[in-house]
Design a protein around this motif. Structure first.
Motif, PDB file in Angstrom:
ATOM      1  N   SER A 279       8.297  60.831 116.917  1.00  0.00           N
ATOM      2  CA  SER A 279       7.986  59.409 117.033  1.00  0.00           C
ATOM      3  C   SER A 279       7.225  59.117 118.330  1.00  0.00           C
ATOM      4  O   SER A 279       6.394  58.215 118.375  1.00  0.00           O
ATOM      5  N   ARG A 280       7.473  59.898 119.378  1.00  0.00           N
ATOM      6  CA  ARG A 280       6.736  59.696 120.638  1.00  0.00           C
ATOM      7  C   ARG A 280       5.256  60.054 120.472  1.00  0.00           C
ATOM      8  O   ARG A 280       4.385  59.374 121.011  1.00  0.00           O
TER       9      ARG A 280
ATOM     10  N   ALA B 136       8.626  54.255 120.871  1.00  0.00           N
ATOM     11  CA  ALA B 136       9.041  55.264 119.893  1.00  0.00           C
ATOM     12  C   ALA B 136      10.161  54.718 119.014  1.00  0.00           C
ATOM     13  O   ALA B 136      10.267  55.066 117.831  1.00  0.00           O
TER      14      ALA B 136
ATOM     15  N   ALA C   9       3.643  57.278 118.594  1.00  0.00           N
ATOM     16  CA  ALA C   9       3.463  56.113 119.470  1.00  0.00           C
ATOM     17  C   ALA C   9       2.260  56.304 120.386  1.00  0.00           C
ATOM     18  O   ALA C   9       1.470  55.371 120.597  1.00  0.00           O
TER      19      ALA C   9
END
Length: 151
Positions: free
Chosen positions: A90-91, A107, A94
């Motif tokens: 998710s980072r 995130a 992002a």
């Protein structure tokens, strides 16, 4: 049902009952009498009547949550990235969204959007799981070498 449980259940007052509540003060009825006729708490009746006097409407106010940080186009892009490459975090998503749209998205927001679209987090395999045949072959291999002496 316990008293505490009864207090935690909040029923929304219907639009019809709100209209009835607003019309009763015109008939010179007290708030206590109105609450017994409508079947609502006295403070609820007072709040509805105050709202009618100040704002001229009995509509419920919307929630006070902040606006969404992502657009529908960005949400589709987030889902597409997560589906095409299951190993992406998710980072990383992002950072990719921030580099393209020039506004930051956390995130945690990415994880929320993925969960809303039906995608859940998975842990990667550290190794493939052994089948019964793998275990049997591994046991045979170990038994053949159990008598070996380290030199």
């Amino acid at each position: 049902m316990s008293r505490r449980k009864q207090q935690s259940v909040f029923d929304q007052v219907s639009e019809f009952n709100r209209g009835r509540t607003v019309t009763y003060p015109d008939c010179r009825l007290s708030f206590r009498e109105i609450s017994s006729r409508v079947g609502q708490n006295q403070t609820t009746v007072i709040r509805i009547c105050d709202c009618w006097m100040q704002e001229g409407t009995t509509d419920r106010r919307g929630g006070s949550h902040p606006p969404q940080r992502t657009t529908s186009l960005e949400e589709r892009q987030i889902v597409r990235m997560a589906v095409t490459d299951r190993s992406v975090t998710s980072r990383i998503i992002a950072q990719h969204i921030e580099s393209e749209t020039h506004h930051s998205v956390s995130a945690h927001t990415i994880r929320r959007r993925l969960q809303q679209s039906g995608l859940t987090a998975r842990r990667p395999f550290l190794g493939l799981p052994f089948t019964q045949n793998h275990r049997r072959l591994h046991r045979i291999w170990c038994n053949e070498r159990s008598m070996w002496v380290a030199e």
